[in-house]
Design a protein around this motif. Structure first.
Motif, PDB file in Angstrom:
ATOM      1  N   VAL A   1       0.940  -1.142  -0.180  1.00 14.58           N
ATOM      2  CA  VAL A   1      -0.068   0.151   0.035  1.00 14.58           C
ATOM      3  C   VAL A   1       1.046   1.230  -0.071  1.00 14.58           C
ATOM      4  N   VAL A   2       1.786   1.199   0.830  1.00 11.70           N
ATOM      5  CA  VAL A   2       2.733   2.451   0.957  1.00 11.70           C
ATOM      6  C   VAL A   2       3.299   2.712  -0.507  1.00 11.70           C
ATOM      7  N   ASP A   3       3.992   1.547  -1.251  1.00 13.64           N
ATOM      8  CA  ASP A   3       4.751   1.687  -2.473  1.00 13.64           C
ATOM      9  C   ASP A   3       3.664   2.540  -3.344  1.00 13.64           C
ATOM     10  N   ARG A   4       2.515   2.009  -3.390  1.00 17.78           N
ATOM     11  CA  ARG A   4       1.316   2.640  -4.162  1.00 17.78           C
ATOM     12  C   ARG A   4       1.149   3.806  -4.090  1.00 17.78           C
ATOM     13  N   ARG A   5       1.132   4.236  -2.787  1.00 14.37           N
ATOM     14  CA  ARG A   5       0.851   5.617  -2.410  1.00 14.37           C
ATOM     15  C   ARG A   5       2.212   6.524  -2.648  1.00 14.37           C
ATOM     16  N   ILE A   6       3.080   6.120  -2.599  1.00 17.08           N
ATOM     17  CA  ILE A   6       4.313   6.777  -2.873  1.00 17.08           C
ATOM     18  C   ILE A   6       4.429   7.058  -4.521  1.00 17.08           C
ATOM     19  N   ALA A   7       4.086   6.108  -4.887  1.00 19.59           N
ATOM     20  CA  ALA A   7       3.995   6.078  -6.625  1.00 19.59           C
ATOM     21  C   ALA A   7       2.867   7.080  -7.060  1.00 19.59           C
ATOM     22  N   ASP A   8       2.047   7.692  -6.328  1.00 20.88           N
ATOM     23  CA  ASP A   8       1.129   8.732  -6.583  1.00 20.88           C
ATOM     24  C   ASP A   8       1.708   9.828  -6.270  1.00 20.88           C
ATOM     25  N   GLN A   9       2.759  10.075  -5.823  1.00 25.71           N
ATOM     26  CA  GLN A   9       2.979  11.221  -5.758  1.00 25.71           C
ATOM     27  C   GLN A   9       3.936  11.918  -6.542  1.00 25.71           C
ATOM     28  N   THR A  10       4.246  13.175  -6.604  1.00 27.06           N
ATOM     29  CA  THR A  10       5.101  13.907  -7.716  1.00 27.06           C
ATOM     30  C   THR A  10       6.523  13.351  -7.473  1.00 27.06           C
ATOM     31  N   PRO A  11       7.395  13.706  -8.445  1.00 27.23           N
ATOM     32  CA  PRO A  11       8.537  13.324  -8.369  1.00 27.23           C
ATOM     33  C   PRO A  11       9.263  13.895  -7.115  1.00 27.23           C
ATOM     34  N   MET A  12       9.021  15.283  -6.953  1.00 28.46           N
ATOM     35  CA  MET A  12       9.713  16.083  -6.115  1.00 28.46           C
ATOM     36  C   MET A  12       9.206  15.648  -4.569  1.00 28.46           C
ATOM     37  N   ALA A  13       7.989  15.216  -4.563  1.00 27.10           N
ATOM     38  CA  ALA A  13       7.427  14.615  -3.106  1.00 27.10           C
ATOM     39  C   ALA A  13       8.265  13.423  -2.979  1.00 27.10           C
ATOM     40  N   ARG A  14       8.394  12.597  -3.929  1.00 22.21           N
ATOM     41  CA  ARG A  14       9.029  11.198  -3.612  1.00 22.21           C
ATOM     42  C   ARG A  14      10.308  11.653  -3.251  1.00 22.21           C
ATOM     43  N   ALA A  15      10.947  12.726  -3.914  1.00 26.20           N
ATOM     44  CA  ALA A  15      12.447  12.920  -3.578  1.00 26.20           C
ATOM     45  C   ALA A  15      12.389  13.537  -1.923  1.00 26.20           C
ATOM     46  N   ALA A  16      11.483  14.268  -1.546  1.00 25.20           N
ATOM     47  CA  ALA A  16      11.437  14.953  -0.208  1.00 25.20           C
ATOM     48  C   ALA A  16      11.374  13.513   0.845  1.00 25.20           C
ATOM     49  N   LEU A  17      10.659  12.539   0.408  1.00 28.79           N
ATOM     50  CA  LEU A  17      10.596  11.230   1.063  1.00 28.79           C
ATOM     51  C   LEU A  17      11.643  10.474   1.087  1.00 28.79           C
ATOM     52  N   ALA A  18      12.429  10.419   0.127  1.00 30.59           N
ATOM     53  CA  ALA A  18      13.682   9.896  -0.030  1.00 30.59           C
ATOM     54  C   ALA A  18      14.643  10.549   0.877  1.00 30.59           C
ATOM     55  N   ILE A  19      14.540  11.567   1.169  1.00 29.47           N
ATOM     56  CA  ILE A  19      15.581  12.271   2.069  1.00 29.47           C
ATOM     57  C   ILE A  19      15.483  11.766   3.538  1.00 29.47           C
ATOM     58  N   PHE A  20      14.348  11.571   3.871  1.00 32.30           N
ATOM     59  CA  PHE A  20      14.108  10.876   5.178  1.00 32.30           C
ATOM     60  C   PHE A  20      14.762   9.367   5.254  1.00 32.30           C
ATOM     61  N   GLY A  21      14.672   8.705   4.107  1.00 33.95           N
ATOM     62  CA  GLY A  21      15.057   7.548   4.035  1.00 33.95           C
ATOM     63  C   GLY A  21      16.369   7.446   3.879  1.00 33.95           C
ATOM     64  N   GLN A  22      17.368   8.286   3.110  1.00 28.62           N
ATOM     65  CA  GLN A  22      18.477   8.406   3.108  1.00 28.62           C
ATOM     66  C   GLN A  22      19.305   8.596   4.313  1.00 28.62           C
ATOM     67  N   SER A  23      18.593   9.717   4.761  1.00 27.74           N
ATOM     68  CA  SER A  23      19.504  10.424   6.166  1.00 27.74           C
ATOM     69  C   SER A  23      19.134   9.475   7.228  1.00 27.74           C
ATOM     70  N   ARG A  24      18.240   8.560   7.151  1.00 29.63           N
ATOM     71  CA  ARG A  24      17.803   7.823   8.548  1.00 29.63           C
ATOM     72  C   ARG A  24      17.196   8.763   9.312  1.00 29.63           C
ATOM     73  N   ARG A  25      16.795  10.133   9.263  1.00 28.14           N
ATOM     74  CA  ARG A  25      16.313  10.956  10.382  1.00 28.14           C
ATOM     75  C   ARG A  25      14.952  10.998  10.055  1.00 28.14           C
ATOM     76  N   PRO A  26      14.323  10.723  10.830  1.00 28.82           N
ATOM     77  CA  PRO A  26      12.727  10.519  10.685  1.00 28.82           C
ATOM     78  C   PRO A  26      12.116  12.045  10.704  1.00 28.82           C
ATOM     79  N   THR A  27      12.701  12.948  11.522  1.00 24.94           N
ATOM     80  CA  THR A  27      12.391  14.392  11.814  1.00 24.94           C
ATOM     81  C   THR A  27      13.205  15.495  10.958  1.00 24.94           C
ATOM     82  N   TRP A  28      12.607  16.278  10.244  1.00 22.40           N
ATOM     83  CA  TRP A  28      13.348  17.181   9.403  1.00 22.40           C
ATOM     84  C   TRP A  28      12.592  18.441   9.598  1.00 22.40           C
ATOM     85  N   LYS A  29      13.372  19.587   9.484  1.00 17.92           N
ATOM     86  CA  LYS A  29      12.629  20.679   9.389  1.00 17.92           C
ATOM     87  C   LYS A  29      12.291  21.028   8.160  1.00 17.92           C
ATOM     88  N   VAL A  30      11.074  21.556   7.914  1.00 17.48           N
ATOM     89  CA  VAL A  30      10.619  21.851   6.404  1.00 17.48           C
ATOM     90  C   VAL A  30      11.442  22.873   5.614  1.00 17.48           C
TER      91      VAL A  30
END
Lengths: 76, 704
Positions: B56-85
């Motif tokens: 389900v998560v994969d499908r919802r991520i795929a629904d997002q724009t490339p930049m929204a997906r990139a923002a989510l990728a920052i969380f994943g790559q950094s292993r940091r769950p919290t980021w300042k906007v």
């Protein structure tokens, strides 16, 4: 003959008490001679037991450590 | 203890429950895509269930724009769950986003990220929240289980690897990755020693900055260093505070409690935690050192993250150089350039990038270096950031410590692990960091270790388990002495004292093991100050130590006997009453009694109590000021001498007559004093004259 069950003893509880217990009376006197500590002591329950003002336990701990003691903190 | 996953799910639950019903339905709709309406009380759990479902998560991520997906990728790559906007938007802008805030809004609307909020007021929409928090400093979080699904989303970063590289014959230089964990341990000890705090804006006080700058260990350059970093102690502190999974101190800035169930920590896990902490380093710069940018976002978290992502964009085996990396940042980062000094701007920020790569990432073991200028992700770095193969942990050498008779410990670095560093840091003070680190056993540090939950046996066991030879006997004696010293004073922060009606009852309770320690003849303490077992006890009163003193004494008519109400008395009374009254021996009744005596009250006055203090005490405890008898005991020694004399007393039948005699000047001249409403003292020499005057008034006088 079986022994009768002991009666339940009446007690009163005093909760959330801030207390300093020393190994001996001399040590308690030493603490009371320290002006900063004496100001935080509300009363002396016994030769070795000092009642501390509510909310001032951290100040007492800091002062004890400054005096070179290593108090055992119970119930953090 | 909750696992990391459970913690973040709980946070998401709290965040989602904080939405208004309208917002909750609006967010749940794209995530759950329900065919039928879902009851509102089921919505949160359904939504969390969906976020825990990878397809389900994969499908919802795929629904997002490339930049929204990139923002989510920052969380994943950094292993940091919290980021300042603000940092996320900066990184997205550097990646070419022209959508502004839209990607973050889309992720919030889709329930893939959540706002970090203190307020418990229902949230009606995300725009008002940004308005309150301020867009750049507002924080959002993503569930790690969601972020990891987006980790490999393409970010469109160029490969800036250099065509040439170091000679093949040159072995790349790779640090052991222990430098930062060791420094974190040292900075944790410095903080736990006390007095160090940061301001609300995570800034350092001047005195603390100086402590970090002059600390013999923290201010020194790492043993294996390629560049010198300024204010390296400050960096270590901010890094530690920003890395959520590294608790060098607890919420009160003291050594955290020992977690006996904690699994041994691997070095790679510690490095991942530090990688996550990079996103919180705001008040430090690799060229300028400690630098507080008030009211603005620091460029360090976003620039550091982009550097790592660019290194990850290079192919395996390819080398990068600082200059092209800096050039890319110079061209694309929206704010990094303005924070550089003029000289560094002239070379488009290359020294900044070089310092970060060689000073921060190299000791962390994330990059390897060759030829002094060529850099690439290490195997560990590639496994974390570029989907490289997992790197097996280096075999640990169990015996790596040598405890010397002078209470110094030599720790050979190759055998150190984060777990062992953590254990040693609790009871021994780091003295030097190098290929062979040294620690010293001190009374203070041992005390802190014992206070954090260690035992003397545990300390000795650690030293023996990891020692190349047994702990010398003098060192064990020393530790034993320090541990014994701790037993001399016990501070109970919130104990329950048990008061019995008689000393005999307390004796019985102690003999039965119900009470661990006697405090007074009638008051005892259970182990650890905990509540007693009520099985054999009957509760007749319950007093809160922090409550106001209550009236609990009745004064007898004699004005000196004080009767205590056993149900109402409190501990302070126990401590106070002995200072001003004598205990009356028990007479078989249950009421305890005390008696005021001239000696007891004199003792109280000599002890510093004044009549006003005593009045205050009596008012609080009896509802009345000090009784007359008591006042007499107190004031007696200070009043002028009393006069004893024989006098002629005229007792008139009514107050009116007495008033008249006192008022009429003719009779007034014969009267010395008025002793009461109808009693007058007559001047002995004028008694005959007064009698005659009274007779003229028709008042007869009889002499007794």
């Amino acid at each position: 003959m079986s022994e009768a069950a002991p009666a339940r003893m009446a007690v009163k509880l005093h909760r959330r008490v801030c207390l300093v217990l020393t190994e001996d009376a001399v040590l308690a006197e030493e603490l009371l001679a320290r002006k900063k500590l004496a100001g935080e002591v509300l009363g002396r329950l016994s030769e070795r037991a000092l009642l501390i003002r509510p909310g001032r336990i951290d100040a007492v701990l800091d002062e004890l450590i400054k005096m070179g003691h290593t108090p055992q903190v119970v119930g953090k | 203890m909750p696992t990391d996953v459970e913690t973040w799910i709980d946070r998401a639950r709290i965040a989602f429950d904080g939405y208004s019903e309208t917002l909750r339905r609006a967010v749940a709709s794209p995530l759950l895509k329900p065919r039928n309406p879902i009851p509102i009380d089921e919505l949160t759990e359904r939504m969390l269930g969906a976020l825990g479902n990878p397809p389900v998560v994969d499908r919802r991520i795929a629904d997002q724009t490339p930049m929204a997906r990139a923002a989510l990728a920052i969380f994943g790559q950094s292993r940091r769950p919290t980021w300042k906007v603000g940092h996320l938007l900066t990184i997205l802008a550097a990646l070419g986003s022209t959508e502004g805030f839209a990607p973050i809004q889309a992720l919030l609307d889709a329930g893939l990220i959540f706002p970090v909020r203190e307020s418990t007021e229902p949230l009606n929409g995300f725009q008002p929240w940004f308005g309150t928090e301020g867009l750049p400093n507002a924080e959002v979080f993503a569930l790690p289980s969601v972020a990891v699904r987006a980790k490999d989303e393409p970010l469109g970063l160029p490969n800036v690897a250099t065509a040439d590289g170091p000679p093949n014959s040159e072995t790349p230089r790779l640090a052991d990755g222990l430098e930062w964990p060791l420094r974190l341990a040292a900075v944790g000890q410095l903080v736990a020693e006390g007095g160090m705090r940061t301001t609300q804006a995570r800034a350092l006080f001047k005195r603390d900055l100086q402590r970090l700058q002059t600390h013999e260990l923290l201010a020194a350059a790492p043993a294996d260093h390629l560049v010198n970093l300024p204010d390296i102690g400050g960096l270590t502190l901010f890094w530690a505070l920003g890395a959520e999974k590294i608790a060098i101190v607890d919420a009160e800035w003291k050594l955290p409690e020992v977690d006996k169930n904690a699994a041994p920590k691997l070095l790679s896990e510690e490095i991942v935690a530090l990688l996550a902490g990079l996103g919180a380093i705001e008040a430090w710069d690799p060229l300028l050192g400690y630098r507080l940018v008030e009211g603005q976002l620091s460029a360090v978290p976003s620039a550091a993250m982009l550097l790592l992502l660019m290194l990850a964009a290079a192919k395996p085996g390819e080398w990068c150089e600082s200059e092209p990396l800096a050039a890319w940042l110079w061209e694309h980062h929206p704010g990094w350039q303005s924070g550089l000094t003029f000289e560094v701007q002239q070379v488009r920020g290359t020294p900044w990038v070089e310092s970060f790569l060689l000073g921060v990432f190299y000791p962390l073991g994330l990059v390897e270096v060759a030829g002094g200028r060529f850099v690439r992700l290490s195997a560990l770095g590639r496994s974390l950031l570029a989907n490289g193969a997992k790197v097996p942990e280096a075999p640990a050498f169990l015996q790596t410590l040598m405890v010397q008779p002078n209470a110094e410990i030599i720790a050979y670095r190759q055998g150190l692990t984060p777990t062992l560093i953590g254990k040693l840091s609790r009871f021994a003070r780091w003295k030097s960091l190098g290929p062979a680190c040294t620690l010293e056993l001190t009374a203070e540090q041992t005390y802190r270790g014992l206070e954090s939950g260690l035992t003397l046996g545990g300390v000795v066991q650690t030293l023996n388990q990891h020692g190349v030879r047994p702990v010398p006997a003098p060192v064990i004696d020393l530790l034993q002495r320090w541990a014994n010293k701790r037993e001399r004073i016990a501070v109970y922060t919130s104990a329950t004292l048990v008061e019995f009606l008689s000393p005999a009852d307390l004796d019985i309770a102690i003999s039965r093991g119900m009470i661990a320690q006697r405090i007074t003849d009638r008051i005892g303490l259970c182990a650890d100050g905990a509540d007693p077992d009520y099985k054999n006890l009957r509760l007749i009163g319950n007093r809160d130590y922090e409550a106001k003193p209550t009236k609990c004494i009745a004064v007898d008519e004699d004005g000196v006997t004080l009767n205590l109400d056993a149900g109402q008395t409190d501990l302070l009374l126990e401590a106070e009453i002995g200072r001003l009254a004598e205990a009356v021996p028990a007479d078989g009744t249950s009421a305890r009694r005390f008696r005021l005596t001239p000696e007891s009250l004199r003792r109280a006055v000599q002890g510093g109590m004044k009549l006003d203090d005593l009045d205050t005490w009596f008012l609080a405890r009896t509802g009345e000021p000090v009784p007359g008898a008591g006042r007499m005991f107190i004031l007696g020694p200070s009043v002028p001498p009393s006069l004893a004399s024989k006098r002629l007393i005229l007792q008139v039948p009514s107050v009116e007559i007495a008033d008249g005699l006192i008022q009429w000047p003719t009779t007034k001249a014969c009267i010395e004093d008025r002793l009461g409403p109808t009693a007058l003292a007559v001047d002995d020499a004028k008694q005959e004259a007064l009698r005659e005057l009274l007779e003229t008034l028709g008042i007869k006088v009889e002499f007794a």
